[in-house]
Scaffold this active site. Structure first.
Site, PDB file in Angstrom:
ATOM      1  N   ALA A   9       0.837  -1.213   0.000  1.00 24.22           N
ATOM      2  CA  ALA A   9       0.000   0.000   0.000  1.00 24.22           C
ATOM      3  C   ALA A   9       0.865   1.253   0.000  1.00 24.22           C
ATOM      4  CB  ALA A   9      -0.913  -0.013   1.219  1.00 24.22           C
ATOM      5  N   ARG A  15      -2.582   7.544 -10.871  1.00 21.36           N
ATOM      6  CA  ARG A  15      -3.725   7.600 -11.776  1.00 21.36           C
ATOM      7  C   ARG A  15      -5.011   8.079 -11.085  1.00 21.36           C
ATOM      8  NH1 ARG A  15      -2.240   1.590 -13.812  1.00 21.36           N
ATOM      9  NH2 ARG A  15      -1.207   1.638 -11.791  1.00 21.36           N
ATOM     10  N   LYS A  22      -4.015   6.533  -2.345  1.00 19.81           N
ATOM     11  CA  LYS A  22      -5.032   5.743  -3.069  1.00 19.81           C
ATOM     12  C   LYS A  22      -5.782   4.778  -2.159  1.00 19.81           C
ATOM     13  CE  LYS A  22      -3.786   2.376  -6.069  1.00 19.81           C
ATOM     14  NZ  LYS A  22      -3.430   1.779  -7.367  1.00 19.81           N
ATOM     15  N   ASP A 101      -5.054  -2.188  -3.162  1.00 18.72           N
ATOM     16  CA  ASP A 101      -5.990  -1.559  -4.098  1.00 18.72           C
ATOM     17  C   ASP A 101      -6.932  -2.565  -4.764  1.00 18.72           C
ATOM     18  OD1 ASP A 101      -4.196  -2.765  -5.821  1.00 18.72           O
ATOM     19  OD2 ASP A 101      -3.888  -1.013  -7.088  1.00 18.72           O
ATOM     20  N   GLY A 138      -0.958  -7.597 -15.268  1.00 16.60           N
ATOM     21  CA  GLY A 138       0.096  -8.534 -15.634  1.00 16.60           C
ATOM     22  C   GLY A 138      -0.555  -9.772 -16.231  1.00 16.60           C
ATOM     23  N   TYR A 364     -38.262  22.968  16.650  1.00 15.86           N
ATOM     24  CA  TYR A 364     -36.835  22.762  16.914  1.00 15.86           C
ATOM     25  C   TYR A 364     -36.693  22.406  18.389  1.00 15.86           C
ATOM     26  CZ  TYR A 364     -32.034  23.289  18.164  1.00 15.86           C
ATOM     27  OH  TYR A 364     -30.801  23.026  18.678  1.00 15.86           O
TER      28      TYR A 364
HETATM   29  C1  UD1 Z   1       0.159  -5.045 -10.188  1.00 10.41           C
HETATM   30  C2  UD1 Z   1       0.913  -6.256 -10.730  1.00 10.41           C
HETATM   31  C3  UD1 Z   1       0.143  -6.825 -11.909  1.00 10.41           C
HETATM   32  C4  UD1 Z   1      -1.250  -7.192 -11.466  1.00 10.41           C
HETATM   33  C5  UD1 Z   1      -1.959  -6.029 -10.805  1.00 10.41           C
HETATM   34  C6  UD1 Z   1      -3.239  -6.510 -10.122  1.00 10.41           C
HETATM   35  C7  UD1 Z   1       3.326  -5.894 -10.371  1.00 10.41           C
HETATM   36  C8  UD1 Z   1       4.593  -5.480 -10.988  1.00 10.41           C
HETATM   37  N1  UD1 Z   1       2.245  -5.845 -11.150  1.00 10.41           N
HETATM   38  O1  UD1 Z   1       0.116  -4.054 -11.213  1.00 10.41           O
HETATM   39  O2  UD1 Z   1       0.805  -7.966 -12.433  1.00 10.41           O
HETATM   40  O3  UD1 Z   1      -2.017  -7.675 -12.566  1.00 10.41           O
HETATM   41  O4  UD1 Z   1      -1.123  -5.457  -9.761  1.00 10.41           O
HETATM   42  O5  UD1 Z   1      -3.983  -5.460  -9.624  1.00 10.41           O
HETATM   43  O6  UD1 Z   1       3.320  -6.292  -9.210  1.00 10.41           O
HETATM   44  N2  UD1 Z   1       3.029  -0.662  -4.381  1.00 10.41           N
HETATM   45  C9  UD1 Z   1       3.914  -0.459  -3.336  1.00 10.41           C
HETATM   46  N3  UD1 Z   1       5.167  -0.022  -3.627  1.00 10.41           N
HETATM   47  C10 UD1 Z   1       5.608   0.206  -4.880  1.00 10.41           C
HETATM   48  C11 UD1 Z   1       4.686  -0.016  -5.946  1.00 10.41           C
HETATM   49  C12 UD1 Z   1       3.405  -0.451  -5.665  1.00 10.41           C
HETATM   50  O7  UD1 Z   1       3.564  -0.658  -2.187  1.00 10.41           O
HETATM   51  O8  UD1 Z   1       6.760   0.567  -5.046  1.00 10.41           O
HETATM   52  C13 UD1 Z   1       1.660  -1.100  -4.072  1.00 10.41           C
HETATM   53  C14 UD1 Z   1       0.588  -0.143  -4.534  1.00 10.41           C
HETATM   54  O9  UD1 Z   1       0.271   0.780  -3.489  1.00 10.41           O
HETATM   55  C15 UD1 Z   1      -0.585  -1.056  -4.862  1.00 10.41           C
HETATM   56  C16 UD1 Z   1       0.073  -2.381  -5.207  1.00 10.41           C
HETATM   57  O10 UD1 Z   1       1.409  -2.320  -4.731  1.00 10.41           O
HETATM   58  O11 UD1 Z   1      -1.442  -1.237  -3.742  1.00 10.41           O
HETATM   59  C17 UD1 Z   1       0.082  -2.622  -6.704  1.00 10.41           C
HETATM   60  O12 UD1 Z   1       0.761  -1.571  -7.335  1.00 10.41           O
HETATM   61  P1  UD1 Z   1       0.245  -0.916  -8.682  1.00 10.41           P
HETATM   62  O13 UD1 Z   1       1.178   0.143  -9.085  1.00 10.41           O
HETATM   63  O14 UD1 Z   1      -1.187  -0.595  -8.574  1.00 10.41           O
HETATM   64  O15 UD1 Z   1       0.457  -2.168  -9.655  1.00 10.41           O
HETATM   65  P2  UD1 Z   1      -0.318  -2.504 -10.986  1.00 10.41           P
HETATM   66  O16 UD1 Z   1       0.258  -1.719 -12.105  1.00 10.41           O
HETATM   67  O17 UD1 Z   1      -1.768  -2.441 -10.779  1.00 10.41           O
HETATM   68 CA    CA Z   2      -3.106  -1.719  -9.125  1.00 10.41          CA
END
Ligand code: UD1
Ligand code: CA
Length: 452
Positions: A9, A15, A22, A101, A138, A364
């Protein structure tokens, strides 16, 4: 087996275009992170470590009952998991990884997922689903025998890989030791320059270890929320789930599409919810009630056989057999006893209203204790504020307050007393007395003739 959960998280949530982290955006009244934590706990997770970074302080303040690990710089999901290493490297059992998320995932699905991991004896299990629109996810790349080869991120995928509809839910179970060994081998040589958690699967496969995938047949449970449009979609799905659950338990919802009920709300059997109604924030409603149309209830307890329409009530209690509305505002600290009637255009604040009392129109009542079987005439106002302080009004049982009475607090009306219509009551009224506090009427029999 013991399950420790890591919830990612720390991401910015670019976005979302928001100042709020988020994972704190609400779905059905609760931050999405809280939904994920509850799902993990419900599936038997014994410890939850939430990796925070962007807006860390805010997240830490809003979320309770978990441990936190800090990812000061957001270098990717793989890097994020590493930040929890100190806390779990020596733990027994397995680690489950979730994303903060994906608020639609249920305890049921996670329970089955953990079972699938344990039964498969795999080193890693990934949850997948067939997503009609796989954009942004992914992709699960399987080899000819059908087992998982690797996960390819959308931005790194080849045109053929982009055709794959089986996507990574971002939900995994791992053997703890193998996970951290593999994470040390992950590089950031990819389109986003990030350390991807998804890369550990390929690394584990290269070691010849077993990777298991469980396909969820309900893709809505794994929807990841990256944008406000996806947030609205999640809200709709979760709200519908809640409405269906209530209907299955014996509640009638006339139009589920225009009824907005938070996931922590309870409603008893044979109650009916009419359209354009919001029931929020832990509100509890008893049996046989009719609520709506157009009610908004927040953190309010409602008994049985209550009828309400066009009411806004927050932080109040309403007992059985009460009829309220239309156009009523019940403000915090209000307690309405059994068989009370509250009619049109009435506001009640921080007051107790005794059994069988009637507040039929245009009143009231603030900071007041009103007894049983009191009749309060139209237009009555408790003047509770002197410009500096609030004062209480006390009204005994069986009192009759005449129309348009101003009760200047602090003031006490004894039981069985009356106030004459139009009175301004500034002194206490003893029991059984009639109080008249107004100018006496004068009729002038010759006035008209003289004028003409
Ligand atoms: C990620 C997955 C993807 C999957 C999707 C499902 C990776 C590389 N990709 O993509 O394969 O289909 O989730 O929803 O894992 N976060 C951190 N630290 C960071 C980056 C992200 O804690 O440095 C957390 C974000 O807060 C989020 C979660 O990891 O809660 C996923 O990150 P996000 O950037 O949303 O990944 P996606 O592009 O959705
Ligand atoms: Ca995501």
């Amino acid at each position: 087996m013991k399950v420790t959960t890591i919830i990612l998280a720390a991401g910015k949530g670019t976005r979302m275009k928001s100042a709020l982290p988020k994972v704190l955006h609400k779905v059905c009244g609760k931050p999405m992170l809280e939904h994920v934590i509850n799902a993990a706990k419900g599936a038997g997770s014994e410890r939850e470590i939430v990796v925070i970074g962007s807006g860390a302080e805010e997240v830490e303040k809003s979320i309770t009952g978990v441990e936190f690990a800090l990812q000061a710089e957001q270098l990717g999901t793989g890097h994020a998991v590493k930040m929890a290493k100190d806390k779990i490297a020596n733990a027994d059992g397995i680690v489950m990884i979730l994303c903060g998320d994906t608020p639609l995932v249920t305890s049921d699905l996670l329970t089955k997922f953990i079972e699938s991991h344990e039964q498969s004896k795999a080193t890693a299990t990934v949850l997948t689903a067939i997503m009609p629109d796989a954009t942004g996810y992914g992709r699960i790349v399987r080899n000819q025998s059908g087992t998982v080869d690797k996960i390819v991120e959308h931005k790194d995928a080849s045109p053929e890989e982009l055709q794959i509809h089986e996507v990574n839910a971002g939900i995994y179970c791992f053997d703890i030791k193998t996970l951290f060994e593999a994470l040390d081998k992950v590089t950031n040589d990819n389109a986003q320059g990030e350390y991807y958690l998804t890369d550990v699967l390929g690394i584990i496969r290269d070691k010849g270890l077993i990777i298991n995938a469980m396909i969820s047949n309900d893709f809505t449970q794994i929807l990841g929320i990256n944008s406000r449009q996806q947030l609205a979609l999640a809200e709709r799905i979760l709200r519908q789930r809640k409405n269906f659950e209530l209907m299955d338990s014996g509640v009638t919802i006339l139009d589920p599409d225009s009824t907005f009920i938070d996931s922590d709300v309870e409603i008893g059997r044979d109650s009916t919810i009419l359209p354009f109604t919001y029931i929020e924030n832990g509100t509890v409603i008893g049996e046989n009630c009719s609520i709506g149309p157009n009610c908004r209830l927040q953190d309010t307890k409602i008994g049985n056989n209550v009828i309400m329409q066009f009411v806004y009530a927050h932080e109040c209690e309403v007992d059985d057999d009460v009829v309220i509305g239309p156009y009523v505002h019940l403000r915090p600290g209000t307690k309405i006893s059994k068989k009370v009637k509250i009619g049109n255009f009435v506001e009640v604040k921080n007051s107790t209203i005794g059994e069988g009392t009637k507040l039929p129109h245009l009143q009231y009542i603030g900071d007041s204790d009103v007894g049983e079987n009191v009749n309060i005439g139209c237009g009555t106002v408790t003047c509770n504020y002197d410009g500096k302080k609030k004062h209480r009004t006390t009204i005994g049982d069986n009192v009759f307050i005449g129309c348009n009475t101003s009760l200047v607090a602090p003031v006490k009306i004894g039981s069985n007393a009356y106030t004459a219509a139009g009175s301004t009551i500034t002194q206490d009224v003893p029991e059984n007395n009639l109080a008249i506090g107004r100018a006496r009427q004068v009729n002038k029999s010759t006035w008209k003739d003289k004028r003409e």
